[in-house]
Design a protein around this motif. Sequence first.
Motif, PDB file in Angstrom:
ATOM      1  N   UNK A 164       0.840  -1.198   0.000  1.00  0.00           N
ATOM      2  CA  UNK A 164       0.000   0.000   0.000  1.00  0.00           C
ATOM      3  C   UNK A 164       0.875   1.248   0.000  1.00  0.00           C
ATOM      4  N   UNK A 165       1.875   1.263   0.885  1.00  0.00           N
ATOM      5  CA  UNK A 165       2.735   2.435   1.048  1.00  0.00           C
ATOM      6  C   UNK A 165       3.488   2.765  -0.244  1.00  0.00           C
ATOM      7  N   UNK A 166       3.977   1.732  -0.908  1.00  0.00           N
ATOM      8  CA  UNK A 166       4.722   1.943  -2.156  1.00  0.00           C
ATOM      9  C   UNK A 166       3.832   1.866  -3.395  1.00  0.00           C
ATOM     10  N   UNK A 167       2.540   1.690  -3.173  1.00  0.00           N
ATOM     11  CA  UNK A 167       1.560   1.709  -4.252  1.00  0.00           C
ATOM     12  C   UNK A 167       1.856   0.668  -5.340  1.00  0.00           C
ATOM     13  N   UNK A 168       1.926  -0.618  -4.932  1.00  0.00           N
ATOM     14  CA  UNK A 168       2.200  -1.691  -5.879  1.00  0.00           C
ATOM     15  C   UNK A 168       1.101  -1.761  -6.931  1.00  0.00           C
ATOM     16  N   UNK A 169       1.505  -1.983  -8.155  1.00  0.00           N
ATOM     17  CA  UNK A 169       0.544  -2.045  -9.255  1.00  0.00           C
ATOM     18  C   UNK A 169       0.493  -3.421  -9.924  1.00  0.00           C
ATOM     19  N   UNK A 170       1.517  -4.242  -9.743  1.00  0.00           N
ATOM     20  CA  UNK A 170       1.530  -5.554 -10.379  1.00  0.00           C
ATOM     21  C   UNK A 170       2.289  -6.555  -9.519  1.00  0.00           C
ATOM     22  N   UNK A 171       2.162  -7.840  -9.849  1.00  0.00           N
ATOM     23  CA  UNK A 171       2.768  -8.908  -9.058  1.00  0.00           C
ATOM     24  C   UNK A 171       4.288  -8.771  -8.990  1.00  0.00           C
ATOM     25  N   UNK A 172       4.897  -8.236 -10.011  1.00  0.00           N
ATOM     26  CA  UNK A 172       6.353  -8.077 -10.048  1.00  0.00           C
ATOM     27  C   UNK A 172       6.832  -7.200  -8.879  1.00  0.00           C
ATOM     28  N   UNK A 173       6.015  -6.235  -8.481  1.00  0.00           N
ATOM     29  CA  UNK A 173       6.371  -5.380  -7.348  1.00  0.00           C
ATOM     30  C   UNK A 173       6.494  -6.205  -6.062  1.00  0.00           C
ATOM     31  N   UNK A 174       5.595  -7.174  -5.892  1.00  0.00           N
ATOM     32  CA  UNK A 174       5.662  -8.059  -4.729  1.00  0.00           C
ATOM     33  C   UNK A 174       6.918  -8.925  -4.800  1.00  0.00           C
ATOM     34  N   UNK A 175       7.185  -9.458  -5.977  1.00  0.00           N
ATOM     35  CA  UNK A 175       8.369 -10.292  -6.148  1.00  0.00           C
ATOM     36  C   UNK A 175       9.637  -9.521  -5.789  1.00  0.00           C
ATOM     37  N   UNK A 176       9.741  -8.283  -6.253  1.00  0.00           N
ATOM     38  CA  UNK A 176      10.929  -7.470  -5.965  1.00  0.00           C
ATOM     39  C   UNK A 176      11.072  -7.226  -4.466  1.00  0.00           C
ATOM     40  N   UNK A 177       9.966  -6.950  -3.795  1.00  0.00           N
ATOM     41  CA  UNK A 177      10.025  -6.706  -2.353  1.00  0.00           C
ATOM     42  C   UNK A 177      10.425  -7.975  -1.604  1.00  0.00           C
ATOM     43  N   UNK A 178       9.888  -9.104  -1.999  1.00  0.00           N
ATOM     44  CA  UNK A 178      10.230 -10.368  -1.338  1.00  0.00           C
ATOM     45  C   UNK A 178      11.697 -10.709  -1.588  1.00  0.00           C
ATOM     46  N   UNK A 179      12.187 -10.447  -2.798  1.00  0.00           N
ATOM     47  CA  UNK A 179      13.615 -10.649  -3.073  1.00  0.00           C
ATOM     48  C   UNK A 179      14.457  -9.754  -2.178  1.00  0.00           C
ATOM     49  N   UNK A 180      14.016  -8.526  -2.000  1.00  0.00           N
ATOM     50  CA  UNK A 180      14.709  -7.572  -1.121  1.00  0.00           C
ATOM     51  C   UNK A 180      14.720  -8.086   0.324  1.00  0.00           C
ATOM     52  N   UNK A 181      13.601  -8.649   0.768  1.00  0.00           N
ATOM     53  CA  UNK A 181      13.516  -9.227   2.109  1.00  0.00           C
ATOM     54  C   UNK A 181      14.475 -10.398   2.255  1.00  0.00           C
ATOM     55  N   UNK A 182      14.514 -11.258   1.247  1.00  0.00           N
ATOM     56  CA  UNK A 182      15.367 -12.441   1.291  1.00  0.00           C
ATOM     57  C   UNK A 182      16.847 -12.083   1.231  1.00  0.00           C
ATOM     58  N   UNK A 183      17.189 -10.947   0.641  1.00  0.00           N
ATOM     59  CA  UNK A 183      18.589 -10.521   0.579  1.00  0.00           C
ATOM     60  C   UNK A 183      19.118 -10.174   1.952  1.00  0.00           C
ATOM     61  N   UNK A 184      18.217  -9.969   2.918  1.00  0.00           N
ATOM     62  CA  UNK A 184      18.635  -9.689   4.284  1.00  0.00           C
ATOM     63  C   UNK A 184      19.357 -10.862   4.904  1.00  0.00           C
ATOM     64  N   UNK A 185      19.365 -12.001   4.239  1.00  0.00           N
ATOM     65  CA  UNK A 185      20.057 -13.193   4.733  1.00  0.00           C
ATOM     66  C   UNK A 185      19.113 -14.108   5.478  1.00  0.00           C
ATOM     67  N   UNK A 186      19.540 -15.359   5.671  1.00  0.00           N
ATOM     68  CA  UNK A 186      18.681 -16.337   6.337  1.00  0.00           C
ATOM     69  C   UNK A 186      18.364 -15.968   7.780  1.00  0.00           C
ATOM     70  N   UNK A 187      19.321 -15.296   8.496  1.00  0.00           N
ATOM     71  CA  UNK A 187      19.069 -14.909   9.881  1.00  0.00           C
ATOM     72  C   UNK A 187      17.892 -13.940   9.966  1.00  0.00           C
ATOM     73  N   UNK A 188      17.867 -12.931   9.089  1.00  0.00           N
ATOM     74  CA  UNK A 188      16.776 -11.949   9.106  1.00  0.00           C
ATOM     75  C   UNK A 188      15.476 -12.611   8.683  1.00  0.00           C
ATOM     76  N   UNK A 189      15.514 -13.493   7.696  1.00  0.00           N
ATOM     77  CA  UNK A 189      14.302 -14.183   7.250  1.00  0.00           C
ATOM     78  C   UNK A 189      13.736 -15.037   8.381  1.00  0.00           C
ATOM     79  N   UNK A 190      14.624 -15.718   9.168  1.00  0.00           N
ATOM     80  CA  UNK A 190      14.160 -16.523  10.292  1.00  0.00           C
ATOM     81  C   UNK A 190      13.508 -15.667  11.357  1.00  0.00           C
TER      82      UNK A 190
END
Length: 167
Positions: free
Chosen positions: A130-156
């Motif tokens: 909502x905050x970044x005003x996503x318009x398509x599924x690719x926006x979600x994918x990019x954000x999830x990739x960004x989350x996963x780049x935080x490393x396995x410790x942050x994901x856990x």
Amino acid sequence: MRCPYCGSLDTQVKDSRPTDDASAIRRRRICSGCAGRFTTFERVQLRELTVVKRSGRRVPFERDKLSRSFEIALRKRPVDTDRIERMVTGIVRQLESQGESEVPAERIGELVMEGLKSLDSVAYVRYASVYRNFREARDFENLIDELNEGGPEQADEASTGQEPGLP
């Protein structure tokens, strides 16, 4: 204090005690007019904050609005309400102590994003969409990739709902 039920100004404090984190005083009140009982909270306010919207419009800062943002993002998520309240209090203190009485709305949004990222990854994605005003599924994918780049410790930590650095 005005009674929320009948509007009478004749209310009495029956009990006062600090909240669990000692950041506020909880007061149980009773209305002399309708006998309604309700709770109020008294908090320290370091300064009056004004939010500067993207349009340039200025509105008073509302702690309740900040709390609602967390509650909506965390709806049906396994996060303790005390942790949410501590996060909201921390953000308010951070804003009040930065020395400026005017705060850009973007700064508040970024602080909420940081807070949600440490509390719950699903809520983080909800809010970001909502905050970044996503318009398509690719926006979600990019954000999830960004989350996963935080490393396995942050994901856990995000998936367990634990704050970073806590066992």
